[in-house]
Design an enzyme around this catalytic site. Structure first.
Site, PDB file in Angstrom:
ATOM      1  N   LYS A  69      -0.457  -2.008   5.306  1.00 41.95           N
ATOM      2  CA  LYS A  69      -0.420  -1.694   6.740  1.00 41.95           C
ATOM      3  C   LYS A  69      -1.536  -2.394   7.517  1.00 41.95           C
ATOM      4  O   LYS A  69      -1.284  -3.003   8.552  1.00 41.95           O
ATOM      5  CB  LYS A  69      -0.552  -0.179   6.982  1.00 41.95           C
ATOM      6  CG  LYS A  69       0.583   0.645   6.437  1.00 41.95           C
ATOM      7  CD  LYS A  69       0.469   2.102   6.878  1.00 41.95           C
ATOM      8  CE  LYS A  69      -0.731   2.837   6.322  1.00 41.95           C
ATOM      9  NZ  LYS A  69      -0.691   3.067   4.863  1.00 41.95           N
ATOM     10  N   ARG A  75       0.786  10.698  10.505  1.00 44.18           N
ATOM     11  CA  ARG A  75       0.950  10.970   9.078  1.00 44.18           C
ATOM     12  C   ARG A  75       1.569  12.341   8.833  1.00 44.18           C
ATOM     13  O   ARG A  75       1.765  12.723   7.687  1.00 44.18           O
ATOM     14  CB  ARG A  75      -0.414  10.929   8.395  1.00 44.18           C
ATOM     15  CG  ARG A  75      -0.735   9.588   7.724  1.00 44.18           C
ATOM     16  CD  ARG A  75      -2.138   9.712   7.160  1.00 44.18           C
ATOM     17  NE  ARG A  75      -2.430   8.852   6.070  1.00 44.18           N
ATOM     18  CZ  ARG A  75      -3.123   7.705   6.184  1.00 44.18           C
ATOM     19  NH1 ARG A  75      -3.498   7.265   7.359  1.00 44.18           N
ATOM     20  NH2 ARG A  75      -3.410   7.004   5.120  1.00 44.18           N
ATOM     21  N   ARG A 111      -8.186  -3.297  -4.880  1.00 49.60           N
ATOM     22  CA  ARG A 111      -8.873  -3.246  -3.584  1.00 49.60           C
ATOM     23  C   ARG A 111     -10.234  -2.555  -3.722  1.00 49.60           C
ATOM     24  O   ARG A 111     -11.182  -2.907  -3.025  1.00 49.60           O
ATOM     25  CB  ARG A 111      -7.992  -2.501  -2.571  1.00 49.60           C
ATOM     26  CG  ARG A 111      -8.519  -2.567  -1.146  1.00 49.60           C
ATOM     27  CD  ARG A 111      -7.510  -2.061  -0.154  1.00 49.60           C
ATOM     28  NE  ARG A 111      -7.488  -0.609  -0.060  1.00 49.60           N
ATOM     29  CZ  ARG A 111      -6.689   0.082   0.763  1.00 49.60           C
ATOM     30  NH1 ARG A 111      -5.838  -0.553   1.532  1.00 49.60           N
ATOM     31  NH2 ARG A 111      -6.734   1.384   0.813  1.00 49.60           N
ATOM     32  N   ARG A 116     -14.431   1.506  -0.625  1.00 48.14           N
ATOM     33  CA  ARG A 116     -13.865   2.803  -0.255  1.00 48.14           C
ATOM     34  C   ARG A 116     -13.884   3.746  -1.440  1.00 48.14           C
ATOM     35  O   ARG A 116     -13.373   3.415  -2.500  1.00 48.14           O
ATOM     36  CB  ARG A 116     -12.424   2.620   0.245  1.00 48.14           C
ATOM     37  CG  ARG A 116     -12.347   2.066   1.647  1.00 48.14           C
ATOM     38  CD  ARG A 116     -10.923   1.866   2.089  1.00 48.14           C
ATOM     39  NE  ARG A 116     -10.116   3.082   2.010  1.00 48.14           N
ATOM     40  CZ  ARG A 116      -8.951   3.217   2.630  1.00 48.14           C
ATOM     41  NH1 ARG A 116      -8.470   2.217   3.372  1.00 48.14           N
ATOM     42  NH2 ARG A 116      -8.265   4.319   2.517  1.00 48.14           N
ATOM     43  N   ARG A 166      -3.189  10.830  -2.974  1.00 50.94           N
ATOM     44  CA  ARG A 166      -2.814  10.187  -1.703  1.00 50.94           C
ATOM     45  C   ARG A 166      -1.326   9.835  -1.687  1.00 50.94           C
ATOM     46  O   ARG A 166      -0.662   9.985  -0.664  1.00 50.94           O
ATOM     47  CB  ARG A 166      -3.666   8.928  -1.475  1.00 50.94           C
ATOM     48  CG  ARG A 166      -5.115   9.276  -1.114  1.00 50.94           C
ATOM     49  CD  ARG A 166      -6.040   8.099  -1.300  1.00 50.94           C
ATOM     50  NE  ARG A 166      -5.826   7.037  -0.347  1.00 50.94           N
ATOM     51  CZ  ARG A 166      -6.290   5.794  -0.519  1.00 50.94           C
ATOM     52  NH1 ARG A 166      -6.972   5.485  -1.607  1.00 50.94           N
ATOM     53  NH2 ARG A 166      -6.065   4.885   0.391  1.00 50.94           N
TER      54      ARG A 166
HETATM   55  P1  AMP Z   1      -6.228   4.936   5.641  1.00 52.86           P
HETATM   56  O1  AMP Z   1      -7.342   4.009   5.905  1.00 52.86           O
HETATM   57  O2  AMP Z   1      -5.160   4.882   6.683  1.00 52.86           O
HETATM   58  O3  AMP Z   1      -5.664   4.807   4.246  1.00 52.86           O
HETATM   59  O4  AMP Z   1      -6.834   6.422   5.728  1.00 52.86           O
HETATM   60  C1  AMP Z   1      -7.846   6.846   4.853  1.00 52.86           C
HETATM   61  C2  AMP Z   1      -7.948   8.368   4.880  1.00 52.86           C
HETATM   62  O5  AMP Z   1      -8.284   8.816   6.200  1.00 52.86           O
HETATM   63  C3  AMP Z   1      -6.664   9.127   4.545  1.00 52.86           C
HETATM   64  O6  AMP Z   1      -6.463   9.276   3.143  1.00 52.86           O
HETATM   65  C4  AMP Z   1      -6.916  10.459   5.238  1.00 52.86           C
HETATM   66  O7  AMP Z   1      -7.829  11.251   4.499  1.00 52.86           O
HETATM   67  C5  AMP Z   1      -7.623  10.022   6.520  1.00 52.86           C
HETATM   68  N1  AMP Z   1      -6.650   9.747   7.595  1.00 52.86           N
HETATM   69  C6  AMP Z   1      -6.382   8.546   8.184  1.00 52.86           C
HETATM   70  N2  AMP Z   1      -5.432   8.663   9.111  1.00 52.86           N
HETATM   71  C7  AMP Z   1      -5.067   9.984   9.127  1.00 52.86           C
HETATM   72  C8  AMP Z   1      -4.113  10.740   9.851  1.00 52.86           C
HETATM   73  N3  AMP Z   1      -3.300  10.166  10.758  1.00 52.86           N
HETATM   74  N4  AMP Z   1      -4.047  12.070   9.601  1.00 52.86           N
HETATM   75  C9  AMP Z   1      -4.839  12.672   8.705  1.00 52.86           C
HETATM   76  N5  AMP Z   1      -5.749  12.012   7.966  1.00 52.86           N
HETATM   77  C10 AMP Z   1      -5.859  10.675   8.165  1.00 52.86           C
END
Ligand code: AMP
Length: 194
Positions: free
Chosen positions: A14, A89, A128, A134, A146
């Site tokens: 993404k 999400r 990654r 991360r 996840r």
């Molecule tokens: P990402 O970078 O999009 O993979 O997000 C990393 C982490 O941030 C996720 O595993 C969630 O813990 C949190 N997170 C990011 N976006 C959201 C969202 N829209 N709703 C809830 N938690 C989020």
């Protein structure tokens, strides 16, 4: 105005594809994951709260996430459109987003879903981890959590937008350029048809 949701499981590409589409369509990129990581980096209260969920591979509560997103949208009233990456999400986040955009008179144009098999996601996230720094990458248990959260709580968002005829599935395998081409082709076809 074009408002896109770039959708897919963790590790589906993404973030990478959002960067490509931002340039092609001249959109404003909002990644809630990046926003949370920036809050963590700045050691804010919001960052501290988000970290307690992110480290487990769980979702940050809707209310917190929606408020943060809303603020970012409101801070940028004159952009040509948004690309939402990692948001919504949950179906409740999608409902809140639709309401927010309805108030602005600029609804979601399309949800583009990157489809990638789970085995490939695990390999990508483990790789990654070597460079992303991360804490939620690289640990098999957190990755599994996840992916499970994605299946149970996030995947229904694609169905929610399918009911509005806005969901498009794109194979997320191949080179970055090939996938970008497919995304652009799919969106351009949808824009012409619509
Ligand atoms: P990402 O970078 O999009 O993979 O997000 C990393 C982490 O941030 C996720 O595993 C969630 O813990 C949190 N997170 C990011 N976006 C959201 C969202 N829209 N709703 C809830 N938690 C989020």
């Amino acid at each position: 105005m074009i408002n896109l949701i770039l959708f897919g499981p963790p590790g589906s590409g993404k973030g990478t594809q959002a960067t490509q589409l931002v340039e092609h369509y001249n959109l404003f990129h909002i990644s809630t994951g990046d926003m949370f990581r920036s809050e963590i980096g700045n050691k804010t209260e919001l960052g501290l709260l988000a970290k307690s969920y992110m480290d487990k591979g769980a979702l940050v509560p809707d209310e917190v996430t929606i408020n943060m997103l809303k603020k970012r949208v409101e801070e940028n009233p004159n952009v040509k459109g948004f690309i939402f990456d990692g948001f919504p999400r949950t179906v409740d986040q999608a409902i809140a987003l639709d309401k927010m955009l309805a108030d602005k008179g600029t609804p979601i144009t399309a949800l583009l879903e990157l489809v990638v098999p789970a085995e490939e996601l695990i390999v990508r996230l483990m790789n990654r981890a070597k460079t992303s720094g991360r804490v939620d990458d690289g640990k098999p248990n957190i990755i599994k959590n996840r992916i499970q959260v994605y299946r149970e709580t996030t995947a229904p968002v694609a169905n929610y937008y399918a009911e509005q005829d806005k969901t498009y599935k794109i194979k997320g395998l191949g080179s970055v350029e090939e996938i970008t081409e497919q995304l652009i082709f799919t969106l351009d076809s949808a824009l012409t048809a619509g």
